[in-house]
Design an enzyme around this catalytic site. Structure first.
Site, PDB file in Angstrom:
ATOM      1  N   THR A   1      37.203  34.107   5.412  1.00 39.30           N
ATOM      2  CA  THR A   1      37.559  34.004   6.823  1.00 39.30           C
ATOM      3  C   THR A   1      36.406  34.485   7.687  1.00 39.30           C
ATOM      4  O   THR A   1      35.547  35.257   7.235  1.00 39.30           O
ATOM      5  CB  THR A   1      38.800  34.841   7.164  1.00 39.30           C
ATOM      6  OG1 THR A   1      38.429  36.235   7.241  1.00 39.30           O
ATOM      7  CG2 THR A   1      39.912  34.644   6.161  1.00 39.30           C
ATOM      8  N   ASP A   2      36.415  34.055   8.922  1.00 40.48           N
ATOM      9  CA  ASP A   2      35.499  34.652   9.889  1.00 40.48           C
ATOM     10  C   ASP A   2      35.953  36.084  10.153  1.00 40.48           C
ATOM     11  O   ASP A   2      37.038  36.494   9.756  1.00 40.48           O
ATOM     12  CB  ASP A   2      35.450  33.813  11.172  1.00 40.48           C
ATOM     13  CG  ASP A   2      34.058  33.812  11.785  1.00 40.48           C
ATOM     14  OD1 ASP A   2      33.346  34.827  11.644  1.00 40.48           O
ATOM     15  OD2 ASP A   2      33.678  32.806  12.416  1.00 40.48           O
TER      16      ASP A   2
END
Length: 591
Positions: free
Chosen positions: A304-305
Site C-alpha cells: 500500500t501507499d
C-alpha cells in the site's frame, strides 16, 4: 544439515516453502510492514525516533521483526553503504536472520519532497522522469542502468518507482515523476525503465521495481492530490479508466516485482456494469483481488501507499490517515479491509501489534498471513539477499556519482531541454564583451556567456529561469512540497518580464513540473524553453548549442486555465486549442 532455505542453488519458491513454516507468527507479521527509516551520522544506525521515522532502528528490527524499510536521508555513498551493512548485521541477530530489503523513492533528480522523492545527493543527477520522457528510450535505459548500479552499490534493492500514472489533469501536483500524459509513450518508457532496473529477470544483480500507482492515479478531481483529504476523489467523466490501466497491464506482463495502489477513491466508476465501491484503492477488493489478482493475473507483491491506518504526525504537523472512504473505521477495521482487498504489505506503518492481535483473536486467519509472507520472502530469495546482503564501502565510493555517471546525467539534462519558441537568439554562443542579465540561475554559470550585469537594460540578453506556478499551501504535513492549484503565473511577474523584454532580448526557461500557462510569455519573450530537472550549467550547455537540446513536450501546454478547468480529468491532452501539443518541439529555430 543445512536447511533448504540456506541452500543457494535451490529455486526461490522451494527455499521460501522451506522457510515459511519455520517462522514464528511475529516474524511473518513483521514481513508485512514497510516503513520509513533514517541513517545516522557517519553511516550509523539511528537509535532514537527520527524526523520522520517512528521508532529506533533496533526496535523495529529486533522487537517488531520488521525487515522492509524505505530509507530517506543518506550520507555520502561510503556512509550509505556502511549504514546498509550495519542494518543487515542487526537483522542477522533475529531468529532466522531474515535480511532487510532497503527501498527508496526516486533520488537521482532535483525535487526534494519527503512525501515523494529526494534530490540527488552523492548520486548522479538526471532529469525528473518528465524530463526523461522528453528524451529517447535509449536515454531512459542509460539512466535506469546507472541508477541501478548506484542503488546496488549502497544496498538499495527495491525501487518504489517507476510512476506510470497518466498525467491526464494538467493541475495534478504529482505528475513530475510520471512519464507524461501519453499512454503509449508512458508504456514504452516504463518497459525500458523496468528492463534497466530489473534486467531480463529478477536476480541477485536486480533492483526490483514497485510500479505505481495502480490502477492509475492521474484523474484526480480538480487535479488535487490524494495525499490530502480535499484530493481523495478520482473521477472518470470521459470514461477512460482502461486508458489509465494500460501501462499497468504492460508492467505486469513485463514482470514488475511489485505494484502500489494509490490513495484515491474512485467515484462513479463502474466495471463490467458493476459499481465499484467508493473507497481508496488499497481498501478496494474489486480493484486489488478481482481486477489485479484474478483478471490480470498478478501474483507479485502489493504494497500500500504510506499511512492508510494511522495519522502521520511529524515536524509539528499532521497528515490524516489516507483512509479515504473508510475514515469512520477504526485502525483495526481499516487493516482488515486492506487485507480483505488483497494487499500484502502496509506502507508507512509499523503497528505489528495490531495485526498480531487480529490473528490471535481469530479475526485474521494465519493462512492469510502466510499468503502475503510467502510473496515477500520469495522476492528476497530472488534478489539473492539471503545469500549475501552486504555491500562494499570502497566500491560504493567509486561507483555512486562517478565522473562517468555524472557526465551521462549532465548530458541527459541538457538534451532534455525543450525549445518551444525562438526568434533568432539560439544558439546563444559565448562571446567576448557580451553582457548578460540573469534571474533564477547562478551568476557563475551565466559567466560562460560573458559578463553578468545587474540591470537588464545594460545587457545584450536576459535569461530568466522561472519556477513552476502554483498556489502555496502549508496546513498539512508535506502540503507545502506538493505544487498544486493554478497554472497561471502571477500578473506582477508577467508584467515585470514584459518590461525586461521591452529593453533587452529575453530568454525564458519555464520549469514544467506541471504544464504552466505560457500564453502571456510567448507574446513578448524572444525565446521560451521548457525544462524538468536541468541544472544551470546544463541549461547553459543546451542554450549555447554545446549539447543540442532535443526534448519533446511530455504533455500539451494549455492555452488558459479556463481551458484546463473545462477539460475532463481522465482524458489526457484534452484542453481546447492548446498552445503547444504533446510531443512538440521547435524543429528549426528561426535564425
Amino acid at each position: 544439515m543445512t536447511p533448504d532455505y540456506r541452500t543457494p542453488g535451490l529455486p526461490p519458491k522451494a527455499r521460501t516453502a522451506d522457510l515459511l513454516p519455520r517462522l514464528s507468527l511475529e516474524e511473518k507479521v513483521g514481513l508485512m510492514f514497510h516503513t520509513v527509516i533514517e541513517s545516522g551520522a557517519n553511516g550509523t544506525l539511528v537509535e532514537t525516533a527520527g524526523a520522520l521515522s517512528k521508532s529506533p532502528t533496533s526496535t523495529v528490527v529486533l522487537d517488531k521483526r520488521m525487515n522492509h524499510f524505505n530509507v530517506h536521508g543518506l550520507g555520502t555513498p561510503r556512509e550509505a553503504a556502511r549504514w546498509a551493512n550495519a542494518l543487515q548485521s542487526l537483522a542477522l541477530q533475529t531468529e532466522h536472520a531474515i535480511p532487510v530489503t532497503i527501498s527508496t523513492d526516486p533520488r537521482h533528480a532535483f525535487t526534494e519532497n519527503a512525501g515523494a522523492s529526494f534530490a540527488a545527493r552523492g548520486f548522479s543527477q538526471w532529469p525528473e522522469p518528465l524530463g526523461l520522457a522528453a528524451l529517447d528510450d535509449a536515454d531512459i535505459l542509460e539512466h535506469a542502468r546507472i541508477a541501478r548500479a548506484e542503488y546496488l552499490a549502497v544496498g538499495i534493492r527495491l525501487a518504489l518507482h517507476p510512476q506510470v500514472d497518466i498525467a491526464s489533469d494538467p493541475r495534478w501536483g504529482r505528475q513530475f515523476q510520471t512519464f507524461g500524459a501519453d499512454a503509449e509513450r508512458t508504456t514504452r518508457a516504463m518497459l525500458t525503465y523496468l528492463r534497466g532496473f530489473q534486467g531480463d529477470e529478477l536476480g541477485p544483480t536486480s533492483v526490483a521495481c514497485v510500479t505505481k500507482h495502480f490502477p492509475g492515479a492521474g484523474p484526480q478531481r480538480d487535479g488535487e492530490d490524494a495525499h490530502f483529504p480535499y484530493g481523495r476523489e478520482q473521477v472518470y467523466p470521459g470514461g477512460r479508466f482502461d486508458l489509465h490501466l494500460a501501462p499497468f497491464r504492460a508492467a505486469i506482463a513485463a514482470g514488475t516485482a511489485g505494484l502500489m495502489p494509490y490513495y484515491g477513491m474512485p467515484v462513479g466508476l463502474e466495471l463490467d456494469g458493476e459499481p465499484v465501491e467508493e473507497v481508496g484503492f488499497a481498501f478496494n477488493r474489486r480493484i486489488i483481488t478481482r481486477l489485479l489478482r484474478e483478471s490480470l493475473g498478478f501474483d507479485g507483491v502489493v504494497v500500500t501507499d504510506w499511512e492508510l491506518i494511522h495519522d502521520n504526525v511529524a515536524q509539528g504537523q499532521v497528515l490524516p490517515a489516507k483512509a479515504w472512504g473508510v475514515e469512520h473505521l477504526s485502525p483495526a477495521e481499516r487493516m482488515l479491509k486492506v487485507l480483505d482487498a488483497g494487499c500484502d504489505q502496509f506502507g508507512g506503518e509499523e503497528c505489528t501489534d495490531l495485526l498480531l492481535d487480529l490473528v490471535r483473536t481469530d479475526r485474521v486467519p494465519v493462512e492469510r498471513i502466510d499468503e502475503s509472507a510467502f510473496r515477500l520472502l520469495e522476492l528476497k530469495f530472488r534478489l539473492g539477499l539471503f545469500d549475501d546482503p552486504f555491500v562494499d564501502e570502497e566500491a560504493a565510493a567509486e561507483i555512486v556519482g562517478s565522473a562517468a555517471h555524472e557526465e551521462a546525467g549532465f548530458h541527459a539534462q541538457a538534451s532534455s531541454v525543450t525549445v518551444l519558441t525562438d526568434d533568432g537568439l539560439l544558439p546563444l554562443a559565448p562571446r567576448a564583451g557580451q553582457r548578460v542579465y540573469v534571474e533564477g540561475m547562478s551568476e557563475r554559470s551565466a559567466e560562460a556567456w560573458g559578463t553578468v550585469v545587474p540591470r537588464p537594460e545594460d545587457a545584450d540578453v536576459a535569461i530568466v529561469r522561472l519556477p513552476a506556478p502554483y498556489d502555496p499551501r502549508d496546513d498539512l504535513l508535506f502540503e507545502s512540497l506538493f505544487h498544486q492549484g493554478s497554472l497561471d503565473y502571477r500578473p506582477g511577474l508577467v508584467s515585470r518580464l514584459r518590461s525586461i523584454a521591452a529593453t533587452t532580448p529575453l530568454i525564458v526557461d519555464a520549469n514544467l513540473e506541471r504544464p504552466a500557462i505560457l500564453t502571456p510569455l510567448i507574446e513578448f519573450a524572444q525565446t521560451v524553453v521548457g525544462t524538468c530537472g536541468v541544472s544551470d550549467d546544463a541549461l547553459v550547455a543546451a542554450l549555447s548549442g554545446r549539447i543540442p537540446p532535443r526534448g519533446r513536450l511530455p504533455f500539451e501546454i494549455p492555452r488558459s486555465m479556463d481551458a484546463v478547468e473545462r477539460s475532463p480529468e481522465d482524458v489526457p491532452n484534452s484542453t481546447s486549442d492548446p498552445l503547444f501539443p504533446a510531443g512538440y518541439r521547435l524543429e528549426r529555430p528561426a535564425r
